[in-house]
Design a protein around this motif. Structure first.
Motif, PDB file in Angstrom:
ATOM      1  N   THR A 135       0.946  -1.311  -0.124  1.00 49.21           N
ATOM      2  CA  THR A 135       0.118   0.188   0.067  1.00 49.21           C
ATOM      3  C   THR A 135       0.719   1.326   0.007  1.00 49.21           C
ATOM      4  O   THR A 135       1.873   1.379   0.725  1.00 49.21           O
ATOM      5  CB  THR A 135      -1.010  -0.009   1.081  1.00 49.21           C
ATOM      6  OG1 THR A 135      -1.661  -1.111   1.140  1.00 49.21           O
ATOM      7  CG2 THR A 135      -1.828   1.301   1.340  1.00 49.21           C
ATOM      8  N   CYS A 136       0.563   2.174  -0.787  1.00 50.60           N
ATOM      9  CA  CYS A 136       1.135   3.647  -0.868  1.00 50.60           C
ATOM     10  C   CYS A 136       0.327   4.479   0.318  1.00 50.60           C
ATOM     11  O   CYS A 136      -0.655   4.670   0.408  1.00 50.60           O
ATOM     12  CB  CYS A 136       0.994   4.287  -2.034  1.00 50.60           C
ATOM     13  SG  CYS A 136       1.725   5.771  -2.072  1.00 50.60           S
ATOM     14  N   LEU A 137       1.247   4.617   1.523  1.00 45.63           N
ATOM     15  CA  LEU A 137       0.712   5.310   2.477  1.00 45.63           C
ATOM     16  C   LEU A 137       0.519   7.064   2.059  1.00 45.63           C
ATOM     17  O   LEU A 137      -0.290   7.525   2.547  1.00 45.63           O
ATOM     18  CB  LEU A 137       1.619   5.028   3.857  1.00 45.63           C
ATOM     19  CG  LEU A 137       1.670   3.806   4.060  1.00 45.63           C
ATOM     20  CD1 LEU A 137       2.511   3.691   5.240  1.00 45.63           C
ATOM     21  CD2 LEU A 137       0.532   3.041   4.497  1.00 45.63           C
ATOM     22  N   HIS A 138       1.466   7.434   1.589  1.00 50.44           N
ATOM     23  CA  HIS A 138       1.543   8.756   1.144  1.00 50.44           C
ATOM     24  C   HIS A 138       1.991   9.000  -0.220  1.00 50.44           C
ATOM     25  O   HIS A 138       3.126   8.416  -0.324  1.00 50.44           O
ATOM     26  CB  HIS A 138       2.268   9.710   2.076  1.00 50.44           C
ATOM     27  CG  HIS A 138       1.817   9.718   3.611  1.00 50.44           C
ATOM     28  ND1 HIS A 138       0.608  10.401   3.954  1.00 50.44           N
ATOM     29  CD2 HIS A 138       2.349   9.122   4.787  1.00 50.44           C
ATOM     30  CE1 HIS A 138       0.591  10.209   5.155  1.00 50.44           C
ATOM     31  NE2 HIS A 138       1.243   9.596   5.681  1.00 50.44           N
ATOM     32  N   THR A 139       1.626   9.932  -1.005  1.00 50.40           N
ATOM     33  CA  THR A 139       2.291  10.414  -1.992  1.00 50.40           C
ATOM     34  C   THR A 139       2.654  11.705  -1.834  1.00 50.40           C
ATOM     35  O   THR A 139       1.795  12.821  -1.647  1.00 50.40           O
ATOM     36  CB  THR A 139       1.310  10.257  -3.177  1.00 50.40           C
ATOM     37  OG1 THR A 139       1.079   9.082  -3.571  1.00 50.40           O
ATOM     38  CG2 THR A 139       2.095  10.940  -4.740  1.00 50.40           C
ATOM     39  N   LEU A 140       3.985  12.075  -1.780  1.00 52.46           N
ATOM     40  CA  LEU A 140       4.579  13.442  -1.435  1.00 52.46           C
ATOM     41  C   LEU A 140       4.756  14.467  -2.893  1.00 52.46           C
ATOM     42  O   LEU A 140       5.752  13.753  -3.501  1.00 52.46           O
ATOM     43  CB  LEU A 140       5.993  13.430  -0.672  1.00 52.46           C
ATOM     44  CG  LEU A 140       5.688  12.638   0.430  1.00 52.46           C
ATOM     45  CD1 LEU A 140       6.940  12.460   1.086  1.00 52.46           C
ATOM     46  CD2 LEU A 140       4.708  12.933   1.467  1.00 52.46           C
ATOM     47  N   GLN A 141       3.859  15.248  -2.936  1.00 51.46           N
ATOM     48  CA  GLN A 141       3.974  16.005  -4.322  1.00 51.46           C
ATOM     49  C   GLN A 141       4.476  17.391  -4.099  1.00 51.46           C
ATOM     50  O   GLN A 141       4.319  18.009  -3.021  1.00 51.46           O
ATOM     51  CB  GLN A 141       2.602  16.186  -4.847  1.00 51.46           C
ATOM     52  CG  GLN A 141       2.054  14.749  -5.333  1.00 51.46           C
ATOM     53  CD  GLN A 141       0.656  15.040  -5.702  1.00 51.46           C
ATOM     54  OE1 GLN A 141       0.237  15.821  -6.333  1.00 51.46           O
ATOM     55  NE2 GLN A 141      -0.201  13.978  -5.739  1.00 51.46           N
TER      56      GLN A 141
END
Length: 165
Positions: free
Chosen positions: A87-93
């Motif tokens: 699972t991707c917990l966060h996508t930091l953009q």
């Protein structure tokens, strides 16, 4: 002391070249692949345990602390993963160019737009963006953890302006 450089195992699965990997506790995290995936391998058996999919461009760098995997890619994003659940917990953009380097402890990412971003890994929020005139390797800000540490120290030392996002 005799050291053998014999190949013990070949890990097969990526469909593109692999540029980075990290090993911890008999687990190898391979990223930096042009196939935009990260793979979690058991070093003893050579079995691919997990495939982390979510980047849309080549993965350039990876960090693994034993619990979470952090990846940076040519899609201008940093992702925080739970490798067990894939699972991707966060996508930091927030980067405006390719991410070349990650630094652990506090999450620091550097990229080709000459910025270094400091992130809260729990919330995924960008705490600060550092900009400066120092260029390493042409226009690239940070090509390795050593370059990233040097760049941050240099920025603070020369009192470059922090930009809040």
């Amino acid at each position: 002391q005799n050291i053998s450089f014999q190949c013990l195992r070949t890990l097969v699965g990526h469909t593109g070249g692999v540029w980075s990997s990290q090993m911890r506790d008999n687990i190898i995290i391979s990223g930096g692949s042009r196939d935009a995936t990260l793979r979690v391998w058991d070093i003893e058996t050579g079995q691919c345990l997990h495939v982390l999919m979510g980047h849309v461009a080549a993965v350039r760098c990876v960090q693994y602390d034993g619990r979470r995997v952090v990846s940076g890619a040519y899609d201008f994003m940093v992702k925080v993963w739970d490798p067990e659940t894939e699972t991707c917990l966060h996508t930091l953009q927030g980067h405006t160019n390719r991410v070349y380097s990650l630094q652990d402890n506090i999450l620091v990412s550097g990229n080709a737009d000459s910025t270094v971003k400091i992130w809260d890994i729990k919330t995924g929020q960008c705490l600060q963006t550092l900009q400066g005139e120092l260029k390493l390797h042409g226009n690239r800000t940070a090509c390795s953890n050593l370059c990233c540490r040097f760049y941050i120290k240099k920025l603070y030392k020369e009192m470059h302006r922090p930009v809040t996002t």
